[in-house]
Structure formats: C-alpha cells, structure tokens
Design a protein around this motif. Sequence first.
Motif, PDB file in Angstrom:
ATOM      1  N   LEU A 442       0.849  -1.196   0.000  1.00 47.86           N
ATOM      2  CA  LEU A 442       0.000   0.000   0.000  1.00 47.86           C
ATOM      3  C   LEU A 442       0.879   1.239   0.000  1.00 47.86           C
ATOM      4  N   VAL A 443       0.764   2.046  -1.063  1.00 52.68           N
ATOM      5  CA  VAL A 443       1.455   3.336  -1.107  1.00 52.68           C
ATOM      6  C   VAL A 443       0.417   4.383  -0.715  1.00 52.68           C
ATOM      7  N   LEU A 444       0.710   5.146   0.324  1.00 50.64           N
ATOM      8  CA  LEU A 444      -0.328   5.970   0.940  1.00 50.64           C
ATOM      9  C   LEU A 444       0.138   7.405   1.154  1.00 50.64           C
ATOM     10  N   SER A 445      -0.722   8.330   0.760  1.00 47.96           N
ATOM     11  CA  SER A 445      -0.415   9.748   0.972  1.00 47.96           C
ATOM     12  C   SER A 445      -0.481  10.091   2.458  1.00 47.96           C
ATOM     13  N   PRO A 446       0.472  10.910   2.944  1.00 48.82           N
ATOM     14  CA  PRO A 446       0.417  11.309   4.357  1.00 48.82           C
ATOM     15  C   PRO A 446      -0.751  12.258   4.632  1.00 48.82           C
ATOM     16  N   PHE A 447      -1.415  12.719   3.574  1.00 50.65           N
ATOM     17  CA  PHE A 447      -2.494  13.694   3.756  1.00 50.65           C
ATOM     18  C   PHE A 447      -3.878  13.034   3.825  1.00 50.65           C
ATOM     19  N   THR A 448      -3.886  11.726   4.067  1.00 46.03           N
ATOM     20  CA  THR A 448      -5.155  11.015   4.285  1.00 46.03           C
ATOM     21  C   THR A 448      -5.310  10.769   5.786  1.00 46.03           C
ATOM     22  N   GLY A 449      -6.566  10.686   6.239  1.00 47.74           N
ATOM     23  CA  GLY A 449      -6.797  10.290   7.631  1.00 47.74           C
ATOM     24  C   GLY A 449      -6.253   8.889   7.874  1.00 47.74           C
ATOM     25  N   ALA A 450      -6.345   8.024   6.851  1.00 43.89           N
ATOM     26  CA  ALA A 450      -5.906   6.630   6.999  1.00 43.89           C
ATOM     27  C   ALA A 450      -4.432   6.521   7.379  1.00 43.89           C
ATOM     28  N   ALA A 451      -3.621   7.492   6.939  1.00 43.48           N
ATOM     29  CA  ALA A 451      -2.179   7.420   7.217  1.00 43.48           C
ATOM     30  C   ALA A 451      -1.889   7.492   8.721  1.00 43.48           C
ATOM     31  N   ARG A 452      -2.828   8.052   9.497  1.00 39.19           N
ATOM     32  CA  ARG A 452      -2.631   8.116  10.960  1.00 39.19           C
ATOM     33  C   ARG A 452      -2.622   6.729  11.574  1.00 39.19           C
ATOM     34  N   GLU A 453      -3.450   5.841  11.006  1.00 38.97           N
ATOM     35  CA  GLU A 453      -3.541   4.485  11.558  1.00 38.97           C
ATOM     36  C   GLU A 453      -2.592   3.520  10.865  1.00 38.97           C
ATOM     37  N   LEU A 454      -2.359   3.735   9.569  1.00 38.98           N
ATOM     38  CA  LEU A 454      -1.625   2.750   8.762  1.00 38.98           C
ATOM     39  C   LEU A 454      -0.177   3.195   8.582  1.00 38.98           C
ATOM     40  N   GLU A 455       0.516   3.283   9.700  1.00 37.43           N
ATOM     41  CA  GLU A 455       1.851   3.883   9.650  1.00 37.43           C
ATOM     42  C   GLU A 455       2.865   3.033   8.901  1.00 37.43           C
ATOM     43  N   ARG A 456       2.615   1.732   8.786  1.00 33.62           N
ATOM     44  CA  ARG A 456       3.608   0.883   8.111  1.00 33.62           C
ATOM     45  C   ARG A 456       3.385   0.800   6.602  1.00 33.62           C
ATOM     46  N   ALA A 457       2.432   1.592   6.107  1.00 24.70           N
ATOM     47  CA  ALA A 457       2.280   1.671   4.648  1.00 24.70           C
ATOM     48  C   ALA A 457       3.495   2.408   4.082  1.00 24.70           C
ATOM     49  N   TRP A 458       3.642   2.363   2.751  1.00 25.10           N
ATOM     50  CA  TRP A 458       4.694   3.146   2.088  1.00 25.10           C
ATOM     51  C   TRP A 458       4.166   4.572   1.965  1.00 25.10           C
ATOM     52  N   ILE A 459       4.585   5.414   2.898  1.00 20.37           N
ATOM     53  CA  ILE A 459       4.046   6.769   2.916  1.00 20.37           C
ATOM     54  C   ILE A 459       4.850   7.642   1.941  1.00 20.37           C
ATOM     55  N   ALA A 460       4.151   8.290   1.003  1.00 20.53           N
ATOM     56  CA  ALA A 460       4.852   9.135   0.025  1.00 20.53           C
ATOM     57  C   ALA A 460       3.944  10.281  -0.400  1.00 20.53           C
ATOM     58  N   SER A 461       4.522  11.475  -0.526  1.00 20.77           N
ATOM     59  CA  SER A 461       3.734  12.656  -0.859  1.00 20.77           C
ATOM     60  C   SER A 461       3.421  12.721  -2.347  1.00 20.77           C
ATOM     61  N   PRO A 462       2.155  12.945  -2.696  1.00 18.48           N
ATOM     62  CA  PRO A 462       1.795  13.088  -4.111  1.00 18.48           C
ATOM     63  C   PRO A 462       2.354  14.367  -4.729  1.00 18.48           C
ATOM     64  N   TYR A 463       2.812  15.284  -3.882  1.00 22.85           N
ATOM     65  CA  TYR A 463       3.382  16.535  -4.397  1.00 22.85           C
ATOM     66  C   TYR A 463       4.839  16.360  -4.831  1.00 22.85           C
ATOM     67  N   ASP A 464       5.452  15.212  -4.516  1.00 20.50           N
ATOM     68  CA  ASP A 464       6.861  14.982  -4.847  1.00 20.50           C
ATOM     69  C   ASP A 464       6.948  13.782  -5.808  1.00 20.50           C
ATOM     70  N   ARG A 465       6.921  14.105  -7.102  1.00 16.47           N
ATOM     71  CA  ARG A 465       6.816  13.061  -8.119  1.00 16.47           C
ATOM     72  C   ARG A 465       7.970  12.059  -8.059  1.00 16.47           C
ATOM     73  N   ASP A 466       9.194  12.594  -7.901  1.00 18.98           N
ATOM     74  CA  ASP A 466      10.354  11.696  -7.923  1.00 18.98           C
ATOM     75  C   ASP A 466      10.318  10.701  -6.774  1.00 18.98           C
ATOM     76  N   SER A 467       9.988  11.243  -5.598  1.00 22.18           N
ATOM     77  CA  SER A 467      10.017  10.331  -4.459  1.00 22.18           C
ATOM     78  C   SER A 467       8.834   9.355  -4.511  1.00 22.18           C
ATOM     79  N   LEU A 468       7.706   9.790  -5.088  1.00 21.26           N
ATOM     80  CA  LEU A 468       6.574   8.856  -5.239  1.00 21.26           C
ATOM     81  C   LEU A 468       6.964   7.734  -6.210  1.00 21.26           C
ATOM     82  N   ALA A 469       7.629   8.105  -7.314  1.00 14.20           N
ATOM     83  CA  ALA A 469       8.056   7.087  -8.290  1.00 14.20           C
ATOM     84  C   ALA A 469       9.035   6.107  -7.639  1.00 14.20           C
TER      85      ALA A 469
END
Length: 544
Positions: A442-469
């Motif tokens: 699961l690749v998950l934006s830190p700007f979702t409510g879900a990211a508060r609970e699902l901390e072990r997801a692959w957290i990546a900002s949609p505003y940073d294309r390179d790091s999301l890729a």
Amino acid sequence: MEFRERTRTALQRAAIRSRQRCDAPPRTTREDLMAWVRAHLPGRRLVIASNREPYSHHLDGEAVRVVRSAGGLTVALDAVMQAMSGVWVAHGSGDADRDVVDARSHVPCPPGRSTYSLRRIWLSQQEHDRYYAGFANSALWPLCHVVYVRPRFRRMEFESYRDVNQRFADAVLDEVGDEPAVVFLQDYHLALAARFIKQKRPDVQVAMFWHIPWPNPEIFRILPWRTEVLEGMLANDLIGFHIRRHAINFLDTVAESLEARVDFERLAVDRGNQRTWVHSFPISIDADEIAAIAEQPETVRAEARLRAELGLEDCAIGLGVDRLDYTKGIPERLDAVDRLLETHPEWRGRFAFVQIGVPSRIELREYRNVQIQVRRRADRITGRYPRAGGPTVPLIERNLDFRELVPYYRAANLCAVTSLHDGMNLVAKEYLAASTDLDGALVLSPFTGAARELERAWIASPYDRDSLAETYHRALSEPWEARRRRMFALRETVMRRNVFDWVLEVLDALVGLGLKTQSRVREPGSEESAADAAEHTLGPSDGR
Ligand code: GDG
C-alpha cells in the motif's frame, strides 16, 4: 515458479490467513450492534439524515430496479436502522424514486424485508444545482480540502443550501413527532440542519459526522457565512471527525470566530445553553465481509478473467480506485508512474497501472477537467512505454459493482492512494482487507486520515513526483518476507476495528456524553418555549 515452491507458498499463505483470523480480537458484529442499539436506545426514535439515499429506484424498461448505494457506511447505518426500525431521510435521486413512495414520500427498506423507512426529500433541479453542486461541492468541499481549487461563494447557493437544510430538518421533525429521539446527521451537506431541529425540539439528541477534513482557522475565515455555518454545527450535541487534527482545527476555528468557551482538554464547546462535544472517530469498513468476498471462488475466477482480458498475466499490477475527484491526486499518481518507467527501465513492459475512475459530480467543470487530465496521462504513458499484453495504464471509467471491484484489489501488487487531502480514505482499508494472501503493498499519501492508523504503509507525498516514483519501485521490489510482515501488520489494524465499531462508538459517545452534560434545556412543552430555548442556543456566551 516450480511446483514445490508454489505449494510451499500456498501453504504458508493459508497458514497466515487462518492465524490472522484467530488472533484478531473480537470486534463488533452487525448482531452486536443491533443488540446494543436495542439495549441502549429503547423507546427512542432513531432518525438518520444524509444527502445520499441508501437505496434508489431506477427504471429498467418496464420494470423498476433497486440499487443499493455502495460503501461500508451505508451498510453499517443500514444495520442500525434495521435494529431500531427508524427512519432514514435522504434526497430522492433515482428516476423511479417517486413511483414507489407512499403519500408521505416513504418507502420501506431494505427492499423485501421492510424493517425501516426511507423518507425521500424532493429537490428541484435548481435546488440541486445550488445546494449540492453549488454551496456543498463548490464552496465547502474545496474550502475544507485545501487543494488549491478556489472555493466559489455565491449567496444564492448558500441560501438554497440553508433552505434545503431546513427541509431536511422539517422532515426529521415530522418523523420524530413528540417522541424522544436520537438523530444522526451525515456530512457537509447538512451543516445547518441541527440548528433547525433544536429550535423546535431542544431535547432531541443530535450528532453529526463530518466525513471530510476541517481546515485551519486561517483558511476557514474566508467563508462569508462562517458564523452561520459554525452556529449551525454547534447546535449538535456531538460532532465527529475522522482524526484528532480535524477536531482540533474545528475547535480552533470556533475559538477564533465566535464568542464561546472552547475546552481543549475535554474537546467541547460551551455556547449559551448548548454544549457540543467534538471528538474523533476514525471510520472503517466491514473488513470480514470484504475478506470473505476476496476468498470466494467466483472472485478468484474473476481475477483470472480480468488478468486475461487486460493482458496482465506476466506483469506486476499497480491499482488506483477513486471517484474522479481533484482531491484524490490521480494525475499526480500517474505522473509518478511515468517517472517510474522513465527512471527504472526494468519495469517497462513488466508493469501496468490499472486506474478505476468513477465519474463524479460531472456537472462541475473542475471534475470534467480531472477526467480529461487522467485520460491524457493514461494515453501518454501507454504511448511512451507500450506493453505487449495491452495498455500500460488501463482506465476503467465506470461504477463497478463492489463484487466486481474486489478481484482488482486481489490482483494488485501495489495499491496507490495519493490523495492531496482526504478525511479518511476507505480504498486503502478495503485493499488491505481484500489482500488475504498478504501479497501486496500500500502506497499511501500522508495527507489522508488513513495514514494516521496505517503507519507501516509506504508513505509518500503526491506533491513529490520523484520520491513517489521511487516509492513505487521500492514497494514493488521489496522481498517477499518483509512485504508479508508489513502487510500482516497493516491488515491487522484494519481487521481489528470495523465500521460497526465506528457506529457504535459514535452512538455510545452521544448517549454517554448526554449523561455527562448538565441538562440546561427544558423538555418540550414546558414553560420555556422552543423560541426561548433557541435564543439561548444561539445567544452570546454566558461566560462560563
Ligand atoms: C468521503 C471522504 C472518507 C470506488 N469505486 C467504486 C466504488 N468505490 C468505493 C470504494 C470506497 C469508496 O467508493 C471511496 O472511498 P473514499 O474514502 O475515497 O470516499 P469519498 O467518496 O471521498 O468519501 C473520505 C469517506 O467519506 C468515508 O467517511 O473516507 O475521506 O472524502 O468504499 O470502494 N465502489 C463500487 N464501485 C466502484 O467502481 N461499488
């Protein structure tokens, strides 16, 4: 993969599945919820109000077809209504809705079992345009999501929103009659309804759940009718948000905008005669049901079919599932797929990204633009990095039945949830519930409510294309053992607390907080008139 190796992996996965089921602590079942409601709310009418109706009726040739509104929320509230034989007030939007109601616009629900009533509200096209597409979705939605789409504030749209809220409140009051009652309002379409309800019946307990984010006071300040919206909301006894941050933002907004006593310790607001509790209740899904669907033989067959149809047999699969909404970060997600294939040529021809994009609010230009942007990107990526089996970005632009959706969750090696801002995001949780073999990421934006609970997801900002890729690459390349452990932990979180727990927590808080709050309103019919009570509710702070 060799036969022995395959058998070993299959056995390992089966063992994981049964272990995860046994280890999970008991959660609330639909039956528990029904029993709780009967025990704790006896003799009280329960009325739920939401813009969207749980069931709609549609013409299908000569016949009338009933469509159940998708989503875990409807399922959970449907169970509460069945337990309570209550009334659900909602906008009648199906083209055969008027044909099946009685003289009071009631239709029995669920179809065929008739344990509660759906009361439909009829809106003219103009009302719908102004209240729904207008103030709710062109002012409040962008204002609360902070995604740099400028909110549009038009007085006539706000006035229509107010009128429609009054209509919802009138319908609720009509259903409540003189009985003791509990009312549960859903979402940003009904910010003013509690006030209209309390003006006539201050004793009725009213809770509202705000399913989207609440911005900070600096942002909310630009709303020309902010005082009226806040006063409307503070007529509720309880306001729920998904996460604490949004509850705190709301309290900050009240503290800066109104004369009221804001208690950051207890998370409550005192204003005149009214106390409003402002708490967080993260919503969830019916995870057991989704896991069961994922394991059914027809789902397994459907997964094989979709792999064959889209030519995905020898391919790693990425997946996005959303309404086509500018808050969901779909163009950003696809731009990162483009970058992945540019910077990691080893994935070319070996990776496809399936995007399910359900058309939504298509009457608004911003939403049509999202559709255009997504189509362009899908074509561009497929053109640049073609794949022998089929398109590199297959785009599915229709509303699937939920049972059609689960095979996609099962098939995906990676699910990308890249919202620019999201109250919770249920897709992230549904994907985890459906990944019964733990073979996913699961690749998950830190700007979702879900990211508060699902901390072990692959957290990546949609505003940073390179790091999301780069995150896509790392998630897809993670060795199986580490991938399994990560998914196990994430899945455990989702399996532990379901949507029935959520409803129960909200209703339990409403009942419990009602006991704690000193009663300052009189029963209806007592000396103090409803108008007096309303004045207390809306008057300046008494300085407590
Ligand atoms: C708001 C908040 C909050 C999607 N495509 C299909 C389909 N879906 C279903 C998914 C999921 C739901 O739609 C989307 O979930 P979100 O959480 O992204 O929902 P929003 O519509 O943005 O709703 C959000 C939510 O309220 C609940 O409080 O999480 O933050 O914005 O359930 O499965 N369902 C079907 N076919 C599809 O093609 N049947």
